[in-house]
Design a protein around this motif. Structure first.
Motif, PDB file in Angstrom:
ATOM      1  N   ARG A   1      89.463 -88.610 -12.496  1.00  0.00           N
ATOM      2  CA  ARG A   1      88.690 -88.529 -11.270  1.00  0.00           C
ATOM      3  C   ARG A   1      89.404 -87.656 -10.240  1.00  0.00           C
ATOM      4  O   ARG A   1      90.575 -87.898  -9.934  1.00  0.00           O
ATOM      5  N   PRO A   2      88.741 -86.642  -9.687  1.00  0.00           N
ATOM      6  CA  PRO A   2      89.387 -85.810  -8.662  1.00  0.00           C
ATOM      7  C   PRO A   2      89.928 -86.673  -7.533  1.00  0.00           C
ATOM      8  O   PRO A   2      89.278 -87.631  -7.094  1.00  0.00           O
ATOM      9  N   PHE A   3      91.126 -86.315  -7.083  1.00  0.00           N
ATOM     10  CA  PHE A   3      91.783 -87.093  -6.040  1.00  0.00           C
ATOM     11  C   PHE A   3      91.707 -86.332  -4.724  1.00  0.00           C
ATOM     12  O   PHE A   3      91.904 -85.110  -4.696  1.00  0.00           O
TER      13      PHE A   3
ATOM     14  N   GLU B   1      91.924-102.675   1.507  1.00  0.00           N
ATOM     15  CA  GLU B   1      92.678-101.499   1.060  1.00  0.00           C
ATOM     16  C   GLU B   1      91.842-100.228   1.047  1.00  0.00           C
ATOM     17  O   GLU B   1      92.324 -99.150   1.408  1.00  0.00           O
ATOM     18  N   ALA B   2      90.593-100.316   0.605  1.00  0.00           N
ATOM     19  CA  ALA B   2      89.767 -99.111   0.522  1.00  0.00           C
ATOM     20  C   ALA B   2      89.465 -98.561   1.912  1.00  0.00           C
ATOM     21  O   ALA B   2      89.527 -97.343   2.134  1.00  0.00           O
TER      22      ALA B   2
ATOM     23  N   LEU C   1      93.035 -88.894 -10.385  1.00  0.00           N
ATOM     24  CA  LEU C   1      93.303 -90.301 -10.620  1.00  0.00           C
ATOM     25  C   LEU C   1      92.765 -90.627 -12.005  1.00  0.00           C
ATOM     26  O   LEU C   1      91.553 -90.547 -12.246  1.00  0.00           O
ATOM     27  N   LEU C   2      93.663 -90.933 -12.930  1.00  0.00           N
ATOM     28  CA  LEU C   2      93.237 -91.351 -14.255  1.00  0.00           C
ATOM     29  C   LEU C   2      92.870 -92.821 -14.167  1.00  0.00           C
ATOM     30  O   LEU C   2      93.684 -93.649 -13.747  1.00  0.00           O
TER      31      LEU C   2
ATOM     32  N   ASN D   1      87.627 -96.113  -5.494  1.00  0.00           N
ATOM     33  CA  ASN D   1      88.800 -96.222  -6.353  1.00  0.00           C
ATOM     34  C   ASN D   1      89.951 -95.400  -5.789  1.00  0.00           C
ATOM     35  O   ASN D   1      91.094 -95.875  -5.663  1.00  0.00           O
ATOM     36  N   GLN D   2      89.658 -94.161  -5.411  1.00  0.00           N
ATOM     37  CA  GLN D   2      90.687 -93.301  -4.824  1.00  0.00           C
ATOM     38  C   GLN D   2      91.154 -93.846  -3.473  1.00  0.00           C
ATOM     39  O   GLN D   2      92.353 -93.810  -3.159  1.00  0.00           O
TER      40      GLN D   2
END
Length: 479
Positions: A287-289, A445-446, A295-296, A246-247
């Motif tokens: 979530r820690p970025f 993208e990831a 990152l919400l 996700n990040q």
């Protein structure tokens, strides 16, 4: 040649020439690798293969993959890069979040990867509670089935932890260990938090609550600091700690951290926004970025899986009436065409609640279809309704973001094949959010975000914002 900011001792100044950075994304259904030129920002290579590591199970709730097969696919992609890999100076890894596996003292996998789709946490524990609900009640941490610590708790209670297990880790940590030759996993906070029982403010697992639940705290690997790396390859490539997909997708999609919101629709789906502070609310995770901040994220259990469920329905209908499509033929292309036809025709739409796989808060939730009439009881309207339902679920989650963050949104970025390959979804999101939808020029993208992060860790850029600005990769979709 521009200045290279060196913040890592691993790099030899005599070798400061054009540096490539690589990103490997370990997804649920596919694994890919991208190589970027950190100097020019150009894409050098992109390779991908299906993730065929799924393991059969007699338990309907179990979802597991073979970590050895996953590592072999990643190794195969690296091998296909040939001499291009030789110019890579740093490697980043992103991976499917929440899943967990066990490794022994030499760093060898001694269990399957239990993925984020695993539902053992929804099995009954006692007193009318599931394993996940019991843990949440006892600890106060938000937890759900599929979270690594919930899976581990079940395995502990049911005697399923391998006797030679020394650590638990994510699949990204395991691949990083394989690349760097490490025996001990080093976990980035973005992945650590996805397992559960993690305190983002302290940057550590809550060992006291783990012990209270009967879980061995010594099995938790060390958590990386902001400047840490997983190690180096035999030929000196820096291997950044694996980060959550996700990040990584956020990094690989947005033109700037602040003021951007990301809609990601792959196998699952998330809607995310960057925040300097952990403003978590019910239904929203902080979530820690990588590199700092949070990152919400609001996560759906459906997304691409929901569209796949509809494809399976149409396939079943065809087979039931003796017109079965070839097993190798996907119906998605025709479904997308039908959705566009329905959108152009207008008229009353079906109202679909797309929680066919439950929700994080309510695993027993089901989907529904309303607004059925003689004008819209058609296949094309059902396809459009399902797509709109997927979009509505994510937008409903976004309503829980703090107003101070929603008020400054200037860009809505989108990633994942569920958006990139579906023009109707792009248009629905644009209409419902009131913003143009920006697509990264990089399709993976990831993996791109992981490569970007590796460049930061290697010192090619002074920080995340500088790396994002350098690549300048977004382009607007105007429908």
């Amino acid at each position: 040649m521009r200045t290279i900011w060196t913040c890592a001792a691993w790099r030899n100044k005599e070798e400061e020439k054009d540096m490539y950075v690589a990103g490997i994304d370990i997804g649920t259904t596919s694994i890919c690798c991208v190589v970027m030129d950190a100097e020019s920002g150009k894409q050098i290579a992109v390779l991908g293969k299906p993730n065929d590591a799924g393991l059969p199970s007699a338990n309907g709730w179990e979802r597991a993959q073979d970590p050895g097969r996953i590592a072999a696919i990643a190794d195969g992609l690296i091998g296909e890069l040939g001499s291009c890999w030789g110019r890579v100076g740093a490697v980043g890894i992103s991976c499917q979040m929440h899943g967990v596996l066990y490794v022994d003292g030499q760093g060898k996998a001694v269990s399957p990867l239990y993925t984020w789709q695993d539902r053992r946490g929804d099995c009954p524990f006692g007193d009318g509670m599931t394993y996940a609900a019991y843990m949440e009640d006892r600890t106060g941490y938000p937890l759900a089935s599929g979270y690594g610590m919930v899976t581990h708790f079940y395995n502990v209670r049911c005697g399923l932890v391998p006797q030679d297990a020394a650590y638990l880790c994510t699949i990204g940590d395991y691949v990083a260990m394989r690349l760097s030759g490490s025996a001990i996993p080093l976990m980035d906070p973005s992945n650590a938090a996805s397992l559960g029982l993690f305190d983002p403010a302290e940057g550590r697992f809550d060992l006291a609550r783990m012990s209270a639940l009967g879980m061995d705290a010594w099995m938790v690997p060390p958590v990386a600091g902001r400047e840490s790396a997983a190690g180096t390859t035999a030929d000196g490539k820096l291997v950044a700690c694996a980060i959550g997909d996700n990040q990584a997708s956020f990094l690989g999609s947005v033109p700037t951290l602040a003021g951007a919101m990301l809609v990601n629709i792959g196998t699952g789906a998330q809607i995310s926004i960057f925040s300097e502070t952990p403003d978590a609310k019910p239904g929203i995770e902080a979530r820690p970025f990588p590199g700092g901040g949070y990152l919400l994220a609001g996560a759906s259990l459906g997304g691409g899986k929901t569209y796949a469920l509809l494809e399976a329905l149409f396939r079943d209908v065809c087979e039931s009436f003796g017109a079965a499509p070839a097993a190798s033929r996907s119906l998605y292309e025709r479904m997308n065409e039908l959705a566009e036809e329905a959108l152009l025709e207008g008229g009353p739409r079906l109202r679909v609640t797309a929680s066919f796989f439950g929700t994080r808060d309510n695993p027993d939730a089901t989907g529904s279809i309303a607004g059925i009439g003689d004008r819209n009881f058609k296949a094309k309207q059902l396809v459009l309704g399902v797509l709109a339902g997927v979009a509505d679920e994510l937008i409903g989650l976004a309503a829980s973001f703090p107003e101070r963050l929603r008020g400054r949104i200037g860009t809505v970025a989108a990633s994942g094949n569920g958006v990139r390959k579906n023009r109707v979804m792009q248009r629905l999101l644009r209409e419902k959010l009131g913003h143009p939808i920006h697509l990264s020029r990089m399709e993976e993208e990831a993996a791109f975000g992981a490569a970007l992060y590796a460049g930061v860790r290697a010192g090619a850029f002074p920080g995340i914002e500088a790396a994002i600005s350098h690549f300048q990769r977004s382009e607007a979709y105007d429908g």
